[in-house]
Design a protein around this motif. Structure first.
Motif, PDB file in Angstrom:
ATOM      1  N   GLU A 348       0.830  -1.204   0.000  1.00 46.80           N
ATOM      2  CA  GLU A 348       0.000   0.000   0.000  1.00 46.80           C
ATOM      3  C   GLU A 348       0.872   1.264   0.000  1.00 46.80           C
ATOM      4  OE1 GLU A 348      -3.637   1.836   2.601  1.00 46.80           O
ATOM      5  OE2 GLU A 348      -3.119  -0.281   2.856  1.00 46.80           O
ATOM      6  N   GLY A 352       1.429   4.486  -3.052  1.00 47.14           N
ATOM      7  CA  GLY A 352       1.077   5.880  -2.747  1.00 47.14           C
ATOM      8  C   GLY A 352       1.703   6.865  -3.714  1.00 47.14           C
ATOM      9  N   ASP A 353       1.612   8.133  -3.355  1.00 45.69           N
ATOM     10  CA  ASP A 353       2.029   9.192  -4.269  1.00 45.69           C
ATOM     11  C   ASP A 353       3.514   9.173  -4.647  1.00 45.69           C
ATOM     12  OD1 ASP A 353      -0.457  10.134  -4.546  1.00 45.69           O
ATOM     13  OD2 ASP A 353      -0.253  11.805  -3.124  1.00 45.69           O
TER      14      ASP A 353
END
Ligand SMILES: *[C@@H]1O[C@H](CO)[C@@H](O)[C@H](O)[C@H]1NC(C)=O
Ligand SMILES: *[C@@H]1O[C@H](CO)[C@@H](O)[C@H](O)[C@H]1NC(C)=O
Ligand SMILES: *[C@@H]1O[C@H](CO)[C@@H](O)[C@H](O)[C@H]1NC(C)=O
Length: 448
Positions: A348, A352-353
């Motif tokens: 996860e 992310g960004d």
């Protein structure tokens, strides 16, 4: 047309990277692909089903490789209009599948059977040099590859008898339908001063977004793409607008498939080999990728090919990828890392960004672990392989230290053996780009 020039420059950079492969690991096809005088041969090989693979996987073979100039000498003749099938026959005629014949094995009068209907090549050896069929001169002998040998030939490609007969026929029957797709001979390019221009000039047919198209993108993305950290991302986007195919002709509307409901798909030069769809709803206009962009100015002739200006930047598939999906999709080398990232719940985070730079240990690297560490230790080890920020290989230099997500640093040294991390882990494969970062494969585990 600044955009196109950048594309050209980065494409040259890609060719350079490829040519850094160790010579003994290169197949006949690789050696041909990396030679700037053989770009037309490469293009023809990749558009001839099956043949490129033969040159990668057959062993003990000999290839007589016509240079760009040799092909151009034939193709620029207005009386010659070779169909793709005839090109394929010519290619097979240059392929001797039955042994690795070095220049020293070639004697005057020798005949070798080619892969085109076993039709023979005849050799002449005299004080001028070595010739094939009295006309094609060997201009560079003995280019060694892992699975065979290549001899470059100049003047013209050697032509099998069936094609010679077809060419010397007085007139073509008027009813002969034009071969589809239409073959457009590419004139021989003038050699660029640095000798590299021809790669681009011969091989690159581009579509170039207009300035307005760039203005429509997120300005922070555009700004990032102009920085050195995003060099490979920009390169991949530019290559997504570049095509190697010379079989479709400069005017895409000439190709019948663009009028079909599915349109015409052309493979781009980017690493993912993404394809771009070209479709003409009315025989006049050209729409790309289901309406993602429109051609606004078609067929701009440039010294180095043909450019079609488009009104939007096309976004290649890697922008949808994350470093997590890039790692997960490498099932042959990164499957152990993938399963450990899952166990540690880090997928996860890596989705992310970002941006993230991941130093990804290949499967063999985990062999040193006799048992799986506890979850905390595993998480520490894995986060020690991730750096916040974008660090392509071009920014990694001797002595560089980077702070990992774990908190402690890793240190790079550039040695004769390549780039090492913490003095003992080699970087194996660099610069696989994702929308949120970049992945480098490494040959060992980094221990904090
Ligand atoms: C090459 O030229 C010689 C001398 O003119 C001729 O005898 C021979 O048949 C030619 N060979 C081929 C393959 O054209
Ligand atoms: C060597 O052979 C080639 C091909 O047959 C021919 O064109 C050339 O004139 C020959 N050179 C000499 C010195 O005989
Ligand atoms: C990855 O796997 C392929 C075979 O699938 C292999 O050729 C390559 O050398 C491996 N290693 C790296 C570092 O990519």
């Amino acid at each position: 047309m600044r955009f196109f020039n950048t594309a050209a420059a980065t494409f040259v950079a890609t060719i350079f990277l490829y040519s850094l492969l160790p010579v003994d690991a290169q197949s006949v096809f690789d050696v041909i692909s990396n030679d700037r005088q053989l770009t037309l041969l490469r293009t023809f090989l990749t558009t001839t089903p099956g043949l490129a693979n033969k040159l990668r996987s057959s062993t003990d073979i000999t290839i007589f490789a016509p240079t760009n100039q040799a092909f151009a000498n034939v193709l620029s003749n207005p009386n010659v209009d070779l169909s793709p099938a005839q090109i394929a026959q010519i290619l097979r005629y240059h392929f001797v599948p039955s042994g690795e014949f070095l220049a020293s094995d070639i004697s005057d009068g020798l005949q070798l059977r080619s892969a085109f209907q076993s039709e023979r090549l005849t050799f002449q050896v005299n004080s001028t040099g070595v010739f094939v069929n009295n006309f094609s001169q060997v201009v560079q002998p003995n280019m060694m590859a892992s699975n065979g040998v290549i001899h470059k030939i100049g003047n013209t490609p050697a032509l099998p008898r069936t094609i010679l007969n077809a060419l010397s026929a007085p007139t073509r029957p008027p009813t002969t339908p034009a071969p589809v797709p239409v073959m457009q001979p590419v004139p021989a390019p003038a050699p660029a001063p640095d000798g590299l221009g021809n790669i681009v000039e011969v091989a690159c047919h581009c579509i170039g977004p207009t300035d307005e198209a760039f203005a429509a993108l997120d300005p922070s993305l555009v700004e990032a793409l102009t920085t050195p950290a995003y060099k490979f991302h920009l390169q991949e986007i530019l290559l997504y607008h570049a095509f190697e195919s010379i079989l479709q002709g400069p005017n895409l509307l000439d190709s019948f498939s663009v009028l079909s409901p599915e349109g015409l798909f052309l493979t781009t030069l980017n690493t993912a080999e993404d394809r771009v769809q070209f479709r003409s709803p009315d025989g006049q206009s050209l729409v790309l990728n289901d309406g993602a962009a429109n051609v606004v100015v078609a067929d701009v002739a440039a010294s180095n090919g043909v450019i079609h200006a488009i009104d939007a930047v096309l976004l290649p598939s890697f922008l949808q990828e994350t470093v997590a999906t890039v790692i997960a999709s490498d099932t042959s080398n990164l499957s152990t890392l993938t399963s450990l990232l899952n166990q540690a719940g880090l997928v996860e985070v890596l989705s992310g960004d970002g941006p993230f730079t991941v130093f990804a240990p290949i499967n063999e690297a985990f062999d040193v672990l006799t048992e799986l560490p506890d979850l905390d230790t595993l998480t520490d080890i894995l986060t020690y392989h991730v750096v916040a920020g974008m660090y392509p290989s071009t920014l990694i230099e001797d002595g560089l230290e980077l702070t990992t997500v774990l908190g402690s640093t890793i240190r790079f040294s550039v040695t004769e053996m390549g780039v090492m991390i913490n003095d003992n882990v080699p970087i194996e494969t660099t610069d696989t780009v994702a929308g949120n970062g970049i992945v480098h494969k490494i040959g060992g585990i980094l221990l904090p």
